[in-house]
Scaffold this motif. Structure first.
Motif, PDB file in Angstrom:
ATOM      1  N   GLU A   1       0.915  -1.185  -0.062  1.00 19.99           N
ATOM      2  CA  GLU A   1       0.040  -0.324   0.012  1.00 19.99           C
ATOM      3  C   GLU A   1       0.804   1.336  -0.113  1.00 19.99           C
ATOM      4  O   GLU A   1       1.796   1.431   0.703  1.00 19.99           O
ATOM      5  N   LYS A   2       0.651   2.178  -0.761  1.00 20.12           N
ATOM      6  CA  LYS A   2       1.248   3.222  -1.041  1.00 20.12           C
ATOM      7  C   LYS A   2       0.640   4.407   0.095  1.00 20.12           C
ATOM      8  O   LYS A   2      -0.520   4.421   0.028  1.00 20.12           O
ATOM      9  N   VAL A   3       1.388   4.964   1.035  1.00 19.47           N
ATOM     10  CA  VAL A   3       0.946   5.629   2.172  1.00 19.47           C
ATOM     11  C   VAL A   3       1.129   7.125   1.944  1.00 19.47           C
ATOM     12  O   VAL A   3       0.608   8.056   3.057  1.00 19.47           O
ATOM     13  N   THR A   4       1.837   7.714   1.191  1.00 17.96           N
ATOM     14  CA  THR A   4       1.949   9.095   0.921  1.00 17.96           C
ATOM     15  C   THR A   4       1.249   9.383  -0.442  1.00 17.96           C
ATOM     16  O   THR A   4       1.366   8.672  -1.339  1.00 17.96           O
ATOM     17  N   PRO A   5       0.679  10.828  -0.163  1.00 19.26           N
ATOM     18  CA  PRO A   5       0.112  11.131  -1.358  1.00 19.26           C
ATOM     19  C   PRO A   5       0.803  11.513  -2.764  1.00 19.26           C
ATOM     20  O   PRO A   5       2.063  11.647  -2.511  1.00 19.26           O
ATOM     21  N   GLY A   6       0.257  11.658  -3.918  1.00 22.02           N
ATOM     22  CA  GLY A   6       1.291  12.065  -5.013  1.00 22.02           C
ATOM     23  C   GLY A   6       1.897  11.102  -6.044  1.00 22.02           C
ATOM     24  O   GLY A   6       1.637  10.048  -5.648  1.00 22.02           O
ATOM     25  N   ASP A   7       2.471  11.461  -6.802  1.00 23.08           N
ATOM     26  CA  ASP A   7       3.273  10.815  -7.505  1.00 23.08           C
ATOM     27  C   ASP A   7       4.703  10.005  -6.754  1.00 23.08           C
ATOM     28  O   ASP A   7       4.684  10.592  -5.931  1.00 23.08           O
ATOM     29  N   ILE A   8       4.990   8.837  -7.364  1.00 25.30           N
ATOM     30  CA  ILE A   8       6.068   8.324  -6.768  1.00 25.30           C
ATOM     31  C   ILE A   8       7.469   9.228  -7.083  1.00 25.30           C
ATOM     32  O   ILE A   8       7.730   9.578  -8.014  1.00 25.30           O
ATOM     33  N   THR A   9       8.132   9.510  -5.762  1.00 26.70           N
ATOM     34  CA  THR A   9       9.393  10.330  -5.988  1.00 26.70           C
ATOM     35  C   THR A   9      10.170  10.055  -4.710  1.00 26.70           C
ATOM     36  O   THR A   9       9.714   9.419  -3.651  1.00 26.70           O
ATOM     37  N   VAL A  10      11.270  10.622  -4.555  1.00 33.16           N
ATOM     38  CA  VAL A  10      11.785  10.717  -3.163  1.00 33.16           C
ATOM     39  C   VAL A  10      11.071  10.939  -2.195  1.00 33.16           C
ATOM     40  O   VAL A  10      10.119  11.930  -2.081  1.00 33.16           O
ATOM     41  N   GLY A  11      11.104  10.064  -1.061  1.00 36.23           N
ATOM     42  CA  GLY A  11      10.223  10.582   0.184  1.00 36.23           C
ATOM     43  C   GLY A  11       9.004   9.669  -0.027  1.00 36.23           C
ATOM     44  O   GLY A  11       8.319   9.363   1.065  1.00 36.23           O
ATOM     45  N   THR A  12       8.467   9.206  -1.054  1.00 36.30           N
ATOM     46  CA  THR A  12       7.280   8.229  -1.116  1.00 36.30           C
ATOM     47  C   THR A  12       7.564   7.087  -0.396  1.00 36.30           C
ATOM     48  O   THR A  12       8.611   6.615  -0.365  1.00 36.30           O
ATOM     49  N   GLN A  13       6.417   6.768   0.641  1.00 31.13           N
ATOM     50  CA  GLN A  13       6.694   5.679   1.257  1.00 31.13           C
ATOM     51  C   GLN A  13       5.479   4.747   0.943  1.00 31.13           C
ATOM     52  O   GLN A  13       4.356   4.819   0.674  1.00 31.13           O
ATOM     53  N   PHE A  14       5.738   3.491   1.365  1.00 31.41           N
ATOM     54  CA  PHE A  14       4.840   2.028   1.187  1.00 31.41           C
ATOM     55  C   PHE A  14       4.856   1.372   2.357  1.00 31.41           C
ATOM     56  O   PHE A  14       5.662   1.274   3.162  1.00 31.41           O
ATOM     57  N   ILE A  15       3.961   0.674   2.935  1.00 25.41           N
ATOM     58  CA  ILE A  15       3.722  -0.471   3.560  1.00 25.41           C
ATOM     59  C   ILE A  15       3.744  -1.805   2.867  1.00 25.41           C
ATOM     60  O   ILE A  15       2.962  -2.021   1.954  1.00 25.41           O
ATOM     61  N   GLN A  16       4.563  -2.902   3.479  1.00 25.79           N
ATOM     62  CA  GLN A  16       4.519  -3.910   2.414  1.00 25.79           C
ATOM     63  C   GLN A  16       4.522  -5.219   3.585  1.00 25.79           C
ATOM     64  O   GLN A  16       5.388  -5.265   4.119  1.00 25.79           O
ATOM     65  N   ASP A  17       3.726  -6.142   3.051  1.00 27.13           N
ATOM     66  CA  ASP A  17       3.795  -7.415   3.806  1.00 27.13           C
ATOM     67  C   ASP A  17       4.173  -8.612   2.940  1.00 27.13           C
ATOM     68  O   ASP A  17       3.580  -8.708   1.749  1.00 27.13           O
ATOM     69  N   SER A  18       5.161  -9.446   3.148  1.00 28.81           N
ATOM     70  CA  SER A  18       5.727 -10.250   2.431  1.00 28.81           C
ATOM     71  C   SER A  18       6.216 -11.546   3.549  1.00 28.81           C
ATOM     72  O   SER A  18       6.104 -11.377   4.853  1.00 28.81           O
ATOM     73  N   LYS A  19       6.590 -12.435   2.782  1.00 21.25           N
ATOM     74  CA  LYS A  19       6.813 -13.714   3.726  1.00 21.25           C
ATOM     75  C   LYS A  19       8.204 -14.388   3.073  1.00 21.25           C
ATOM     76  O   LYS A  19       8.348 -14.584   1.931  1.00 21.25           O
ATOM     77  N   VAL A  20       9.207 -14.548   4.005  1.00 26.99           N
ATOM     78  CA  VAL A  20      10.510 -15.103   3.416  1.00 26.99           C
ATOM     79  C   VAL A  20      10.622 -16.401   4.489  1.00 26.99           C
ATOM     80  O   VAL A  20      10.369 -16.235   5.830  1.00 26.99           O
ATOM     81  N   LEU A  21      10.905 -17.496   3.865  1.00 26.28           N
ATOM     82  CA  LEU A  21      10.637 -18.851   4.683  1.00 26.28           C
ATOM     83  C   LEU A  21       9.221 -19.060   5.326  1.00 26.28           C
ATOM     84  O   LEU A  21       8.273 -18.659   4.953  1.00 26.28           O
ATOM     85  N   PHE A  22       9.215 -19.115   6.585  1.00 20.27           N
ATOM     86  CA  PHE A  22       8.077 -18.954   7.446  1.00 20.27           C
ATOM     87  C   PHE A  22       7.840 -17.499   8.006  1.00 20.27           C
ATOM     88  O   PHE A  22       7.091 -17.511   9.170  1.00 20.27           O
TER      89      PHE A  22
ATOM     90  N   TYR B   1      15.773   2.591  -2.530  1.00 23.55           N
ATOM     91  CA  TYR B   1      14.842   2.747  -1.415  1.00 23.55           C
ATOM     92  C   TYR B   1      15.403   1.825  -0.331  1.00 23.55           C
ATOM     93  O   TYR B   1      16.237   0.913  -0.446  1.00 23.55           O
ATOM     94  N   ARG B   2      14.822   2.088   0.869  1.00 24.22           N
ATOM     95  CA  ARG B   2      15.209   1.279   2.015  1.00 24.22           C
ATOM     96  C   ARG B   2      14.058   0.798   2.673  1.00 24.22           C
ATOM     97  O   ARG B   2      12.774   1.171   2.598  1.00 24.22           O
ATOM     98  N   ASN B   3      13.995  -0.591   3.030  1.00 16.88           N
ATOM     99  CA  ASN B   3      12.813  -1.267   3.733  1.00 16.88           C
ATOM    100  C   ASN B   3      13.284  -1.423   5.452  1.00 16.88           C
ATOM    101  O   ASN B   3      14.479  -2.034   5.492  1.00 16.88           O
ATOM    102  N   GLU B   4      12.502  -1.213   6.308  1.00 15.05           N
ATOM    103  CA  GLU B   4      12.555  -1.286   7.571  1.00 15.05           C
ATOM    104  C   GLU B   4      11.670  -2.311   7.937  1.00 15.05           C
ATOM    105  O   GLU B   4      10.513  -2.013   7.736  1.00 15.05           O
ATOM    106  N   SER B   5      12.267  -3.248   8.936  1.00 10.07           N
ATOM    107  CA  SER B   5      11.183  -4.006   9.667  1.00 10.07           C
ATOM    108  C   SER B   5      11.861  -4.502  10.743  1.00 10.07           C
ATOM    109  O   SER B   5      13.106  -4.659  10.834  1.00 10.07           O
ATOM    110  N   SER B   6      11.075  -5.398  11.760  1.00  7.27           N
ATOM    111  CA  SER B   6      11.752  -6.044  12.742  1.00  7.27           C
ATOM    112  C   SER B   6      12.563  -7.170  12.233  1.00  7.27           C
ATOM    113  O   SER B   6      13.582  -7.628  13.169  1.00  7.27           O
ATOM    114  N   ASN B   7      12.236  -7.668  11.156  1.00  7.09           N
ATOM    115  CA  ASN B   7      12.801  -8.994  10.737  1.00  7.09           C
ATOM    116  C   ASN B   7      13.905  -8.970   9.716  1.00  7.09           C
ATOM    117  O   ASN B   7      15.006  -9.715   9.688  1.00  7.09           O
TER     118      ASN B   7
END
Length: 151
Positions: A38-59, A79-85
């Motif tokens: 899901e794109k969580v910032t308004p407007g066109d994609i550019t520097v600073g645009t943010q997304f949240i993403q759920d994915s699965k690696v192994l289990f 881009y950079r992804n930050e998550s607890s895993n």
């Protein structure tokens, strides 16, 4: 940090590959471990645009927060992804090659928790998935009319 790279030739112009790949909402069409984006910032994609993403690696389900750090269409996005895993900095490059595009991923990964404990298995799985998912991307882009590629 662990460096991962992968590349594939796609018989589409760089601008088309860039437009499709850099709208991370399209990831579910080819990066099959992605469950939702899901794109969580308004407007066109550019520097600073943010997304949240759920994915699965192994289990492990990864609830990521992606932010575009560098935006240079149709050449590259970083881009950079930050998550607890899993934390990673990712560079996508789109280089003209003949009639198409050489699409290259370069990622610096920092695995945490179970992924770190299972690093050899995680890396083997990741390399296998890159080959598979890049094949899916090639198929999607080369078999779809341009008008159907928009996010």
């Amino acid at each position: 940090m662990t460096l991962v790279t992968h590349s594939i030739f796609i018989d589409r112009p760089p601008a088309e590959v860039f437009a499709f790949v850099t709208d991370f909402r399209n990831d579910t069409l080819w990066w099959k471990s992605v469950i939702h984006t899901e794109k969580v910032t308004p407007g066109d994609i550019t520097v600073g645009t943010q997304f949240i993403q759920d994915s699965k690696v192994l289990f492990v389900v990864i609830k990521g927060h992606l932010e575009v750090l560098e935006w240079n269409p149709p050449r590259l996005v970083r881009y950079r992804n930050e998550s607890s895993n899993l934390r990673y900095d990712l560079l996508y490059q789109f280089d003209a090659e003949g009639s198409g595009t050489r699409f290259t991923l370069e990622a610096n990964l920092e695995m945490k928790g179970a992924l770190r404990l299972l690093k050899p298995l995680t890396m083997q799985t990741l390399h296998n998935k890159l080959r598979t998912y890049f094949g899916f991307l090639k198929d999607v882009l080369e078999s779809s009319p341009v008008t159907q590629l928009a996010g």
